[in-house]
Design a protein around this motif. Structure first.
Motif, PDB file in Angstrom:
ATOM      1  N   UNK A 140       0.798  -1.360   0.088  1.00  0.00           N
ATOM      2  CA  UNK A 140       0.326   0.239  -0.081  1.00  0.00           C
ATOM      3  C   UNK A 140       0.625   1.703  -0.009  1.00  0.00           C
ATOM      4  N   UNK A 141       0.948   1.883  -0.613  1.00  0.00           N
ATOM      5  CA  UNK A 141       1.458   3.370  -0.698  1.00  0.00           C
ATOM      6  C   UNK A 141       1.527   4.390   0.163  1.00  0.00           C
ATOM      7  N   UNK A 142       0.334   4.013   0.695  1.00  0.00           N
ATOM      8  CA  UNK A 142       0.062   5.103   1.763  1.00  0.00           C
ATOM      9  C   UNK A 142       0.743   4.651   2.982  1.00  0.00           C
ATOM     10  N   UNK A 143       0.170   3.159   3.413  1.00  0.00           N
ATOM     11  CA  UNK A 143       1.531   2.418   4.147  1.00  0.00           C
ATOM     12  C   UNK A 143       2.605   2.965   4.222  1.00  0.00           C
ATOM     13  N   UNK A 144       3.120   2.821   3.278  1.00  0.00           N
ATOM     14  CA  UNK A 144       4.809   2.563   3.153  1.00  0.00           C
ATOM     15  C   UNK A 144       5.383   4.866   3.576  1.00  0.00           C
ATOM     16  N   UNK A 145       4.192   5.189   3.174  1.00  0.00           N
ATOM     17  CA  UNK A 145       4.620   6.700   3.039  1.00  0.00           C
ATOM     18  C   UNK A 145       3.995   6.644   4.780  1.00  0.00           C
ATOM     19  N   UNK A 146       3.536   6.485   5.446  1.00  0.00           N
ATOM     20  CA  UNK A 146       3.601   6.282   6.836  1.00  0.00           C
ATOM     21  C   UNK A 146       4.776   5.530   7.403  1.00  0.00           C
ATOM     22  N   UNK A 147       5.129   4.058   6.952  1.00  0.00           N
ATOM     23  CA  UNK A 147       6.315   4.025   7.598  1.00  0.00           C
ATOM     24  C   UNK A 147       7.490   5.040   7.725  1.00  0.00           C
ATOM     25  N   UNK A 148       7.393   5.503   6.146  1.00  0.00           N
ATOM     26  CA  UNK A 148       8.423   5.757   6.190  1.00  0.00           C
ATOM     27  C   UNK A 148       8.468   7.097   6.931  1.00  0.00           C
ATOM     28  N   UNK A 149       7.623   7.936   7.627  1.00  0.00           N
ATOM     29  CA  UNK A 149       7.100   9.199   7.989  1.00  0.00           C
ATOM     30  C   UNK A 149       7.760   9.258   9.537  1.00  0.00           C
ATOM     31  N   UNK A 150       7.159   7.391  10.250  1.00  0.00           N
ATOM     32  CA  UNK A 150       7.180   7.004  11.352  1.00  0.00           C
ATOM     33  C   UNK A 150       8.957   6.899  11.829  1.00  0.00           C
ATOM     34  N   UNK A 151       9.326   6.170  10.707  1.00  0.00           N
ATOM     35  CA  UNK A 151      10.978   6.045  10.995  1.00  0.00           C
ATOM     36  C   UNK A 151      11.929   7.592  10.563  1.00  0.00           C
ATOM     37  N   UNK A 152      11.330   8.461  10.234  1.00  0.00           N
ATOM     38  CA  UNK A 152      12.225   9.254  10.251  1.00  0.00           C
ATOM     39  C   UNK A 152      11.781  10.438  11.439  1.00  0.00           C
TER      40      UNK A 152
END
Length: 517
Positions: A140-152
């Motif tokens: 899921x693009x949105x899930x991938x984006x949320x994960x990237x934001x969390x890790x950053x």
């Protein structure tokens, strides 16, 4: 009163340092999150950042608890509006698509970028910026984006916490002084501040109606906490520090503190008749000088060279000759110590440095074991009469420094001891392998007090004592292990507590006297 003693503790840093060593530092993050350049509703970077910062030892105030914070930040009107916070963080978290069909599996990879501007809540000054990155991958693009934001966000929290010492190492401090009587006094205050150790520049910024002066200080080195302690202890400056944050110091004008008396403590006469007790001749002046230096009006200079008289009776004639060792000083302190069996007697005499006239003296006696306490009592007893004599003598230079001081300057100066949280330090006889004693602390219902006892050259490690937030006085015992025993050993005893966003700090210096083996 309940008492808590913690022995030993290695770290105690006002305002803190890296992870786990920044107790009480309060931050408020204002977070903007985007995915592919568009506002990201329901993004998880902000809660992740908040959780990570708390886990690393910081206190986080959410913007929801601080109405108008985001608006004040956007308008540049942050300074002074949120006293319960040390730093405001302007945080941006962006997630951008890197690739689709990763490894031909259909996974989408996003890059997360997080950036924080760190601003002081008290002055609005930008301290610095911290950046971090993280990546997320999912079908899921949105899930991938949320994960990237969390890790950053999590990486940003770690980098921010690690950068705290650098961010706190300011060279600029805002000093606000209330109660300044006239504009001329504010100008003179700026001049006096330039002579305080560690201050490189001091410029008067604003003088408001009602006597509020704002001065901008540029430091050569050190922190606002260290400078606040120096300002509060500086003789002749005329300030009483009320509190400080990482970038600002608040004080009020105290005219009686303009009194500045410079004195020299000379060697004492060894009247024991036993050369083995000659170490007292140097040890007693060290203890006496330390006790006198804790007084706001007294500046103590180093003991003179070997040319000083060996007996108190020789001091007046020596002073009339104008020795170089005491030039510029107002007073010369000397005396004699006699050790007979288990008891010792001490005579302290204070002379005018220019003509050798005796101003005041005091005699004390007590057991040789714990004789440091006898010397400390003598220092306390001699202070009030010597200040009274100085202020009453038109020929003494200290009168010029005290022209604006009230008539009861002596009483006001001596009354300060009763207002301190850190009341006294009593050193008790030890077994030679440690230093033991009691710290008398006046607690308060507003905030707990932390006391730190340190001596890098002599103690194995600092000792930390905690006083609960309760009214009343506590006598806290302590035991500190020695690594370097000497006839005289300096200790620094520091009390610190927090009121809202402002720290308060008091310091007493103590010299331990131990008979040589």
């Amino acid at each position: 009163m309940r008492r808590t003693v913690v022995l030993p503790v290695l770290l105690f840093v006002l305002g803190g340092s890296a992870a786990g060593a920044a107790p009480g530092l309060v931050v408020a993050p204002v977070v903007t999150e985007r995915i592919d350049g568009q506002p990201a509703a329901g993004a998880r970077g902000e809660p992740k950042l908040t959780k990570a910062l708390r886990g690393l030892g910081l206190t986080v105030r959410p913007p929801a608890a601080m109405p108008g914070l985001a608006d004040a930040l956007a308008k540049g009107e942050l300074a002074g509006r949120y006293p319960a916070v040390d730093w405001v963080l302007r945080v941006e978290i962006d997630a951008s698509k890197l690739a689709e069909g990763v490894l031909e599996t259909g996974f989408v990879r996003y890059d997360g970028y997080a950036r924080a501007e760190v601003l002081t809540a008290d002055t609005g000054e930008l301290l610095g910026e911290v950046e971090a990155r993280g990546q997320g991958m999912d079908l899921s693009p949105r899930t991938a984006a949320l994960m990237a934001g969390e890790k950053a966000a999590a990486a940003l929290a770690e980098k921010l916490t690690a950068a705290i010492p650098t961010l706190q190492a300011t060279t600029r401090v805002r000093l606000t002084v209330t109660g300044v009587p006239v504009a001329d006094e504010a100008t003179q205050l700026a001049e006096r501040l330039r002579s305080v150790p560690g201050v490189q520049k001091a410029n008067l910024g604003v003088l408001k109606a009602g006597g509020e002066a704002r001065l901008d200080l540029e430091l050569e080195a050190g922190t606002a906490a260290e400078l606040a302690t120096r300002l509060d202890a500086a003789a002749g400056l005329g300030l009483r520090v009320d509190g400080f944050t990482s970038r600002a110091i608040n004080a009020h004008y105290a005219p009686e503190r303009r009194v500045r008396v410079e004195l020299v403590v000379g060697p004492f006469e060894n009247a024991t008749g036993n050369p083995a007790e000659g170490w007292l001749r140097a040890a007693v002046p060290r203890v006496l000088a330390t006790e006198l230096s804790n007084h706001a009006a007294l500046t103590v200079r180093a003991a003179p060279s070997a040319g000083a008289p060996r007996t108190a009776a020789e001091a007046p004639a020596w002073l009339k000759g104008g020795p170089e060792d005491v030039k510029g000083a107002l007073l010369y302190v000397t005396g004699r110590v006699r050790y007979d069996g288990p008891k010792a007697a001490l005579l302290v005499q204070v002379f005018r440095a220019d003509d050798g006239r005796l101003l005041t003296s005091t005699e004390h006696s007590g057991p040789m074991v714990g004789f440091r306490g006898v010397v400390a009592a003598a220092a306390h007893d001699v202070t009030r009469p010597l200040l009274a004599a100085v202020l009453a003598d038109d020929g003494m230079r200290a009168v010029a420094a005290a022209q604006r001081a009230p008539a009861d300057a002596v009483a006001a100066l001596n009354a300060e001891a009763g207002k301190r949280r850190l009341q006294a330090v009593h050193i008790e006889p030890g077994d030679g392998a440690d230093v033991q004693g009691r710290v008398v602390v006046r607690g308060g219902a507003d905030a707990p007090v932390r006391v730190r006892i340190a001596s890098p050259d002599h103690l194995e490690q600092p000792v930390v004592l905690d006083v609960p937030a309760e009214d009343g006085e506590a006598s806290l015992p302590f035991l500190a292990k020695l690594v370097n025993r000497a006839p005289v050993m300096p200790l620094e005893v520091e009390a610190a507590w927090r009121d809202g966003s402002a720290w308060h700090r008091e310091v007493l210096r103590v010299t331990v006297m131990a008979r040589t083996p």
